[in-house]
Design an enzyme around this catalytic site. Structure first.
Site, PDB file in Angstrom:
ATOM      1  N   HIS A  39      39.545  81.556 -55.985  1.00 55.67           N
ATOM      2  CA  HIS A  39      40.518  81.263 -57.488  1.00 55.67           C
ATOM      3  C   HIS A  39      40.612  83.006 -57.273  1.00 55.67           C
ATOM      4  O   HIS A  39      40.129  84.408 -56.687  1.00 55.67           O
ATOM      5  CB  HIS A  39      40.179  81.201 -58.046  1.00 55.67           C
ATOM      6  CG  HIS A  39      40.104  79.782 -58.677  1.00 55.67           C
ATOM      7  ND1 HIS A  39      38.612  78.881 -58.622  1.00 55.67           N
ATOM      8  CD2 HIS A  39      40.039  78.439 -58.225  1.00 55.67           C
ATOM      9  CE1 HIS A  39      37.806  77.665 -58.191  1.00 55.67           C
ATOM     10  NE2 HIS A  39      39.174  77.334 -58.295  1.00 55.67           N
ATOM     11  N   GLU A  78      32.236  95.172 -43.577  1.00 57.16           N
ATOM     12  CA  GLU A  78      33.240  94.861 -45.227  1.00 57.16           C
ATOM     13  C   GLU A  78      34.663  94.952 -44.298  1.00 57.16           C
ATOM     14  O   GLU A  78      34.951  96.216 -43.715  1.00 57.16           O
ATOM     15  CB  GLU A  78      33.259  96.027 -46.254  1.00 57.16           C
ATOM     16  CG  GLU A  78      34.407  95.608 -47.017  1.00 57.16           C
ATOM     17  CD  GLU A  78      34.503  94.807 -47.536  1.00 57.16           C
ATOM     18  OE1 GLU A  78      33.761  93.951 -48.804  1.00 57.16           O
ATOM     19  OE2 GLU A  78      36.222  94.670 -47.746  1.00 57.16           O
ATOM     20  N   ASN A  98      33.314  85.489 -53.880  1.00 58.18           N
ATOM     21  CA  ASN A  98      34.890  85.537 -54.325  1.00 58.18           C
ATOM     22  C   ASN A  98      35.612  85.217 -52.438  1.00 58.18           C
ATOM     23  O   ASN A  98      35.632  86.414 -51.897  1.00 58.18           O
ATOM     24  CB  ASN A  98      34.640  86.733 -54.735  1.00 58.18           C
ATOM     25  CG  ASN A  98      34.079  86.576 -56.323  1.00 58.18           C
ATOM     26  OD1 ASN A  98      33.397  85.541 -56.619  1.00 58.18           O
ATOM     27  ND2 ASN A  98      34.405  87.868 -57.107  1.00 58.18           N
ATOM     28  N   GLN A  99      36.443  84.932 -52.574  1.00 60.36           N
ATOM     29  CA  GLN A  99      37.840  84.615 -51.803  1.00 60.36           C
ATOM     30  C   GLN A  99      38.694  84.252 -51.838  1.00 60.36           C
ATOM     31  O   GLN A  99      39.538  83.515 -52.342  1.00 60.36           O
ATOM     32  CB  GLN A  99      36.944  83.285 -50.556  1.00 60.36           C
ATOM     33  CG  GLN A  99      36.191  83.412 -49.649  1.00 60.36           C
ATOM     34  CD  GLN A  99      35.974  85.213 -48.899  1.00 60.36           C
ATOM     35  OE1 GLN A  99      36.851  85.432 -48.407  1.00 60.36           O
ATOM     36  NE2 GLN A  99      35.018  85.663 -48.863  1.00 60.36           N
ATOM     37  N   ARG A 156      34.030  82.730 -60.348  1.00 57.28           N
ATOM     38  CA  ARG A 156      34.227  84.039 -59.624  1.00 57.28           C
ATOM     39  C   ARG A 156      33.789  85.047 -59.763  1.00 57.28           C
ATOM     40  O   ARG A 156      33.278  85.102 -61.167  1.00 57.28           O
ATOM     41  CB  ARG A 156      36.284  84.696 -60.002  1.00 57.28           C
ATOM     42  CG  ARG A 156      36.349  85.926 -58.788  1.00 57.28           C
ATOM     43  CD  ARG A 156      37.628  86.412 -59.422  1.00 57.28           C
ATOM     44  NE  ARG A 156      37.993  87.651 -59.442  1.00 57.28           N
ATOM     45  CZ  ARG A 156      38.373  88.342 -58.068  1.00 57.28           C
ATOM     46  NH1 ARG A 156      37.804  87.578 -56.450  1.00 57.28           N
ATOM     47  NH2 ARG A 156      38.076  89.347 -57.493  1.00 57.28           N
ATOM     48  N   ASP A 180      30.607  89.312 -48.201  1.00 57.34           N
ATOM     49  CA  ASP A 180      31.253  91.059 -47.349  1.00 57.34           C
ATOM     50  C   ASP A 180      30.918  92.217 -47.783  1.00 57.34           C
ATOM     51  O   ASP A 180      30.688  91.912 -48.869  1.00 57.34           O
ATOM     52  CB  ASP A 180      33.245  90.657 -47.515  1.00 57.34           C
ATOM     53  CG  ASP A 180      33.627  89.431 -47.284  1.00 57.34           C
ATOM     54  OD1 ASP A 180      33.016  89.075 -46.021  1.00 57.34           O
ATOM     55  OD2 ASP A 180      34.712  88.811 -47.403  1.00 57.34           O
ATOM     56  N   ASP A 190      25.761  87.116 -51.746  1.00 63.57           N
ATOM     57  CA  ASP A 190      27.050  88.179 -51.015  1.00 63.57           C
ATOM     58  C   ASP A 190      27.209  88.197 -49.906  1.00 63.57           C
ATOM     59  O   ASP A 190      26.346  88.164 -49.032  1.00 63.57           O
ATOM     60  CB  ASP A 190      27.690  89.486 -51.634  1.00 63.57           C
ATOM     61  CG  ASP A 190      29.030  89.702 -51.515  1.00 63.57           C
ATOM     62  OD1 ASP A 190      29.425  89.237 -51.312  1.00 63.57           O
ATOM     63  OD2 ASP A 190      28.471  91.184 -51.247  1.00 63.57           O
ATOM     64  N   CYS A 218      38.895  80.177 -64.028  1.00 62.16           N
ATOM     65  CA  CYS A 218      37.656  80.140 -63.306  1.00 62.16           C
ATOM     66  C   CYS A 218      36.511  79.904 -63.729  1.00 62.16           C
ATOM     67  O   CYS A 218      36.559  81.683 -64.926  1.00 62.16           O
ATOM     68  CB  CYS A 218      37.272  79.764 -61.907  1.00 62.16           C
ATOM     69  SG  CYS A 218      37.222  81.226 -61.002  1.00 62.16           S
ATOM     70  N   LYS A 262      28.272  94.952 -54.525  1.00 55.83           N
ATOM     71  CA  LYS A 262      29.118  95.180 -55.947  1.00 55.83           C
ATOM     72  C   LYS A 262      28.478  94.876 -57.276  1.00 55.83           C
ATOM     73  O   LYS A 262      27.535  94.413 -57.368  1.00 55.83           O
ATOM     74  CB  LYS A 262      30.502  94.425 -55.357  1.00 55.83           C
ATOM     75  CG  LYS A 262      31.415  94.962 -54.518  1.00 55.83           C
ATOM     76  CD  LYS A 262      32.534  94.500 -54.603  1.00 55.83           C
ATOM     77  CE  LYS A 262      33.347  95.106 -53.549  1.00 55.83           C
ATOM     78  NZ  LYS A 262      35.015  93.533 -53.405  1.00 55.83           N
TER      79      LYS A 262
HETATM   80 ZN   LIG Z   1      36.412  80.012 -59.082  1.00 55.25          ZN
END
Ligand SMILES: [Zn+2]
Length: 180
Positions: free
Chosen positions: A91, A16, A51-52, A106, A10, A8, A103, A133
């Site tokens: 997404h 973070e 994940n963005q 994610r 962040d 991962d 999607c 997380k």
């Molecule tokens: Zn996605």
């Protein structure tokens, strides 16, 4: 087949900060370049899966994400460390336009790990997902990986809520020293 560590970003690689995309705001968590270098030397692929949703929300663009990743790569180069591949999910269900599509990438869904496995011929059962997380741990378990929670980022808050199948370490460097 290859072995990989999925990281991962962040809260695991960098400190973070909400919706980080500016280079000036980027800050490594202590020991991370060294940890990645240890993985590189052990012949384990290092793949970032992040994940963005800030892209879907319109806070920054996919180009911004890639610019930041190039910056992180050049910072790692100073210590002779490198990331083998970068995957990100732009997404979010409440995002704008096409970014709102349902999607499978994610996290907690395992789409990015499975995509990397197909692309680079990775044995997921002999690989590990490391993150701060619950979503990281769930993605790793869904992909059939071993899972490690780090107590950086949101890790301490998340610790009571993650599967007992996850091993917990204080940070990435201590996790890597143990698994290599
Ligand atoms: Zn996605």
């Amino acid at each position: 087949m290859k072995r990989a560590v999925f990281l991962d970003r962040d809260g695991t690689i960098n400190v973070e900060k909400d919706y980080l995309y500016r280079i000036a705001d980027f800050e490594f968590i202590a020991g991370v370049p060294e940890a990645i270098k240890i993985l590189n030397r052990a012949g384990i692929m290092v793949i970032v899966v992040t994940n963005q949703s800030g892209v879907a929300r319109g806070y920054y663009t996919e180009d911004d994400v890639e610019i930041l990743h190039r910056h992180i790569a050049s910072e790692l180069e100073r210590t002779g460390a490198y990331i083998d591949a970068w995957l990100f999910c732009p997404h979010h269900p409440s995002g704008r336009d096409s970014y709102a599509l349902p999607c499978n990438c994610r996290k907690p869904l395992p789409g990015m790990l499975k995509e990397a496995s197909r692309r680079y011929n990775i044995d997921l059962h002999n690989s590990a997902m490391i993150g701060d997380k619950r979503a990281d741990i769930e993605a790793g378990l869904a992909a059939g990986c071993r899972t490690i929670l780090v107590r950086t980022g949101y890790g301490r808050e998340e610790e009571p809520h993650v599967s007992h199948q996850a091993i917990v370490f204080d940070d990435l460097l201590s996790a890597v020293k143990c698994i290599v």
